[in-house]
Write an enzyme that holds these catalytic residues in place. Structure first.
Site, PDB file in Angstrom:
ATOM      1  N   HIS A 181     -66.792  49.043   7.771  1.00  0.00           N
ATOM      2  CA  HIS A 181     -66.409  49.128   9.176  1.00  0.00           C
ATOM      3  C   HIS A 181     -67.706  49.131   9.997  1.00  0.00           C
ATOM      4  CE1 HIS A 181     -64.945  51.203  12.837  1.00  0.00           C
ATOM      5  NE2 HIS A 181     -63.728  50.868  12.480  1.00  0.00           N
ATOM      6  N   ASP A 203     -67.961  56.767   3.446  1.00  0.00           N
ATOM      7  CA  ASP A 203     -67.080  56.679   4.618  1.00  0.00           C
ATOM      8  C   ASP A 203     -65.649  56.861   4.110  1.00  0.00           C
ATOM      9  OD1 ASP A 203     -65.355  55.915   6.614  1.00  0.00           O
ATOM     10  OD2 ASP A 203     -66.393  54.038   7.103  1.00  0.00           O
ATOM     11  N   GLN A 230     -60.544  56.026   5.611  1.00  0.00           N
ATOM     12  CA  GLN A 230     -59.256  55.492   5.162  1.00  0.00           C
ATOM     13  C   GLN A 230     -58.782  56.139   3.866  1.00  0.00           C
ATOM     14  OE1 GLN A 230     -57.356  53.586   6.885  1.00  0.00           O
ATOM     15  NE2 GLN A 230     -58.822  53.097   8.501  1.00  0.00           N
ATOM     16  N   LYS A 276     -56.750  59.947  11.497  1.00  0.00           N
ATOM     17  CA  LYS A 276     -56.153  59.011  10.534  1.00  0.00           C
ATOM     18  C   LYS A 276     -55.446  59.779   9.417  1.00  0.00           C
ATOM     19  CE  LYS A 276     -59.864  55.716  11.352  1.00  0.00           C
ATOM     20  NZ  LYS A 276     -59.340  54.522  12.004  1.00  0.00           N
ATOM     21  N   CYS A 305     -62.737  45.743  13.410  1.00  0.00           N
ATOM     22  CA  CYS A 305     -64.104  46.294  13.394  1.00  0.00           C
ATOM     23  C   CYS A 305     -64.822  45.968  12.085  1.00  0.00           C
ATOM     24  CB  CYS A 305     -64.119  47.803  13.608  1.00  0.00           C
ATOM     25  SG  CYS A 305     -63.468  48.294  15.199  1.00  0.00           S
TER      26      CYS A 305
HETATM   27  C1  LIG Z   1     -63.340  52.608   7.258  1.00  0.00           C
HETATM   28  C2  LIG Z   1     -63.527  53.174   8.633  1.00  0.00           C
HETATM   29  N1  LIG Z   1     -64.696  53.740   8.955  1.00  0.00           N
HETATM   30  C3  LIG Z   1     -64.901  54.283  10.174  1.00  0.00           C
HETATM   31  C4  LIG Z   1     -63.939  54.256  11.147  1.00  0.00           C
HETATM   32  C5  LIG Z   1     -64.215  54.866  12.483  1.00  0.00           C
HETATM   33  O1  LIG Z   1     -63.411  55.969  12.694  1.00  0.00           O
HETATM   34  P1  LIG Z   1     -63.329  56.676  14.121  1.00  0.00           P
HETATM   35  O2  LIG Z   1     -63.011  55.602  15.108  1.00  0.00           O
HETATM   36  O3  LIG Z   1     -62.225  57.664  13.962  1.00  0.00           O
HETATM   37  O4  LIG Z   1     -64.637  57.311  14.378  1.00  0.00           O
HETATM   38  C6  LIG Z   1     -62.717  53.659  10.855  1.00  0.00           C
HETATM   39  C7  LIG Z   1     -61.673  53.592  11.900  1.00  0.00           C
HETATM   40  O5  LIG Z   1     -61.092  52.588  12.193  1.00  0.00           O
HETATM   41  C8  LIG Z   1     -62.503  53.114   9.565  1.00  0.00           C
HETATM   42  O6  LIG Z   1     -61.345  52.535   9.264  1.00  0.00           O
END
Ligand SMILES: Cc1ncc(COP(=O)(O)O)c(C=O)c1O
Lengths: 148, 416
Positions: B130, B210, B213, B236, B374
């Site tokens: 992401h 990270d 998910q 999430k 993203c």
């Molecule tokens: C794999 C991953 N990393 C990071 C993020 C970023 O999360 P947040 O927008 O809650 O900070 C997301 C959110 O879409 C994600 O799916």
């Protein structure tokens, strides 16, 4: 060109008023997209991309200078990689195409709300639509300088 | 882990009844919410916990001697302990509250960059990250003259395997940080992070996961994974927006410099020098999202009252059903066909723009995500400008998948 800019807007409002369900409304929009005067491949450049749209929208404008018989007008061509977006561009082009810069600049855009389109668009799409209208008016403004 | 005996059998209708939003209509149709990878819906217990804080104990934490402040502090720290237990961290002070995964990863990158990156050093990520796990590393690499390296992705959407003849292919002596997503938000791929972390740690590389998910779908045990840092978002995982966690191993957190300065994170401040508070407060400058944190604690307790494995099994059923049905649509290609997946399904359809499809599904009450999610480099890898993505949560049903199939076929017919 049949009728004034305002008449064309009114035509569109009546056209869309016939539809009661979402499917017919969108099918009509998709059909409109098929009549869009397509942008020439050489104008399908990044410079002609309208900023603020989620799908890609290219818009080109050409000024057709006045003759002794007619005032100078702006000719729009466009395209999009998404069909619903293309329908929306087509709708705008139908209203604004081959009008004088002054007509375009002065035009109200209430018809968009009257069609009930904005209510059916996501905020992203509604922003995209405003971006397209703004872009068309900017072109008109630039050409209005030329037409004087 | 708690004994399994206290957990009720998985009953999707009973679960659905706890989500008030599922009674909403969209364009006059019952909401089918398949955008859980963007943010999941919240059960009533979470909504109540958050509003109960405001209604009964609202006060700043760690600051007052008065009763409300004590109660608010206790509630917040209880949430920290709940999370510690849930991810099996050794200490509660290894759980740092942030505003989300993005903030957690920025903290990690900024602080680690300062701590250990030198010109020529490498930070290794994967091609399915992401933007939140790309851009912060790019920024620190640029600042310290380090280099960002990327593990390539296969056509199935898995990490390109390390070559047998050269086990060190991913890592080398310049690699200082390895930051990888546990689960891909676009592909659904579950990465073999435990094995990779073990390899990295043998080489003294700092590992960052990270977990945005993963947290709602997998049992996450940070000690078992062996990672140094683990980031996730509350929203999430059935919790409030604006909440997140950065777990960090105590020994590492102790040497990492703070990220943001301000109140709460200090020990003694003079204009000449400031000494920092102990963990976790060193990394928690300013007033935290107290209500959200309390809600997040409740969301975790809510998930624990069920069985995450049972939730995951249910979501897998939905994934398999949707995969089979979607593939029956002419010209449809699924992006992300890894063997190990969570309930995320991304697809493209010949001659159909994802944006059009998303719009027409919305007209039929169905919420999916369209676009690049993203993950622009990943889109480029697969040669697409975007996909349509359905992502499932424990409250989704097979009937809803059916509704989406009918709606998708209708939309495709209109668009072709
Ligand atoms: C794999 C991953 N990393 C990071 C993020 C970023 O999360 P947040 O927008 O809650 O900070 C997301 C959110 O879409 C994600 O799916």
């Amino acid at each position: 060109m049949s009728g004034t800019l305002a008449q064309t807007q009114q035509e569109l409002v009546s056209e869309f008023a016939m539809f009661t369900d979402w499917q017919d409304r969108y099918e009509h929009l998709i059909e409109l997209g098929k009549d869009l005067p397509l942008i020439a491949p050489e104008h399908k450049t990044d410079d002609n991309l309208v900023r603020g749209c989620q799908s890609r929208v290219w818009l080109n404008a050409e000024y057709r200078a006045s003759t002794p018989l007619s005032a100078g007008t702006v000719h729009f061509t466009a395209d999009s990689d998404a069909m619903i977006t293309k329908g929306i561009v087509a709708l705008l082009v139908r209203v604004f195409n081959d009008r004088t810069p002054q007509e375009i600049i002065g035009a109200s855009t209430d018809f968009i709300d009257q069609i009930g389109l904005r209510a059916h668009l996501s905020p992203n799409r509604a922003n995209g639509l405003s971006a397209m209208v703004d872009q068309m008016k900017r072109y008109a403004l630039a050409y209005s300088a030329q037409s004087h | 882990m708690k004994p399994a005996a206290v957990k009720p059998a998985f009953d999707v209708e009973e679960i659905r009844a706890q989500f008030p939003i599922l009674k909403e209509l969209v364009h006059g149709k019952p909401l089918v919410y398949f955008d859980n990878a963007a943010t999941s819906q919240k059960p009533r217990r979470v909504i109540k916990a958050e509003s109960a804080y405001y209604a009964t104990i609202n006060a700043n934490v760690h600051r007052g001697v008065h009763t409300l402040s004590t109660k608010a502090t206790e509630a917040q720290e209880a949430a920290r302990e709940t999370i510690r237990k849930h991810i099996n961290a050794k200490h509660a002070h290894e759980v740092i509250f942030t505003s989300g995964t993005t903030a957690s990863l920025n903290l990690a990158a900024s602080s680690l960059g300062h701590l250990l990156l030198k010109p020529g050093d490498e930070v290794l990520i994967s091609g399915m990250e992401h933007h939140a796990n790309i851009v912060p590393w790019q920024m620190v690499c640029e600042r310290y003259g380090a280099v960002l390296k990327v593990i390539p992705i296969t056509d199935e959407g898995e990490l390109e395997p390390r070559r047998r003849d050269d086990a060190t292919e991913y890592f080398n002596e310049r690699t200082k940080v390895f930051a990888i997503t546990h689960v891909s938000n676009t592909l659904g791929t579950i990465n073999p992070v435990k094995e990779l972390i073990a390899e990295a740690r043998k080489r003294g590389i700092i590992t960052v996961v990270d977990g945005a998910q993963a947290i709602a779908h997998l049992n996450v045990d940070v000690q078992d994974l062996g990672c140094d840092l683990y980031a996730f978002s509350g929203h999430k995982a059935y919790g409030p927006t604006g909440t997140g966690v950065l777990y960090g191993r105590e020994e590492l957190l102790n040497v990492m410099p703070p990220w943001q300065g301000g109140g709460e994170m200090i020990d003694v401040v003079t204009f000449e020098k400031t000494t920092y508070a102990k963990l976790p407060f060193k990394f928690e400058a300013g007033t935290p999202h107290i209500a959200g944190i309390i809600g997040l604690g409740e969301a975790i307790r809510w998930m624990e009252d069920y069985d995450k494995a049972a939730m995951a099994a249910h979501e897998h059923l939905l994934l398999e059903h949707a995969t089979k049905e979607l593939l029956a649509i002419d010209g449809l290609r699924i992006i992300g066909t890894a063997k190990e997946k969570v309930g995320v399904i991304s697809f493209v359809i010949n001659g159909v723009h994802h944006y059009d499809l998303g719009t027409l599904l919305d007209q039929q009450g169905i919420a999916v995500r369209t676009g690049h999610h993203c993950t622009q480099p990943l889109m480029e890898r697969f040669g697409v400008s975007g996909t349509t993505r359905a992502s499932f949560a424990c409250f989704n049903t097979v009937e809803e998948v059916e509704v989406m199939m009918v709606a998708t076929k209708k939309a495709v017919k209109m668009l072709r």
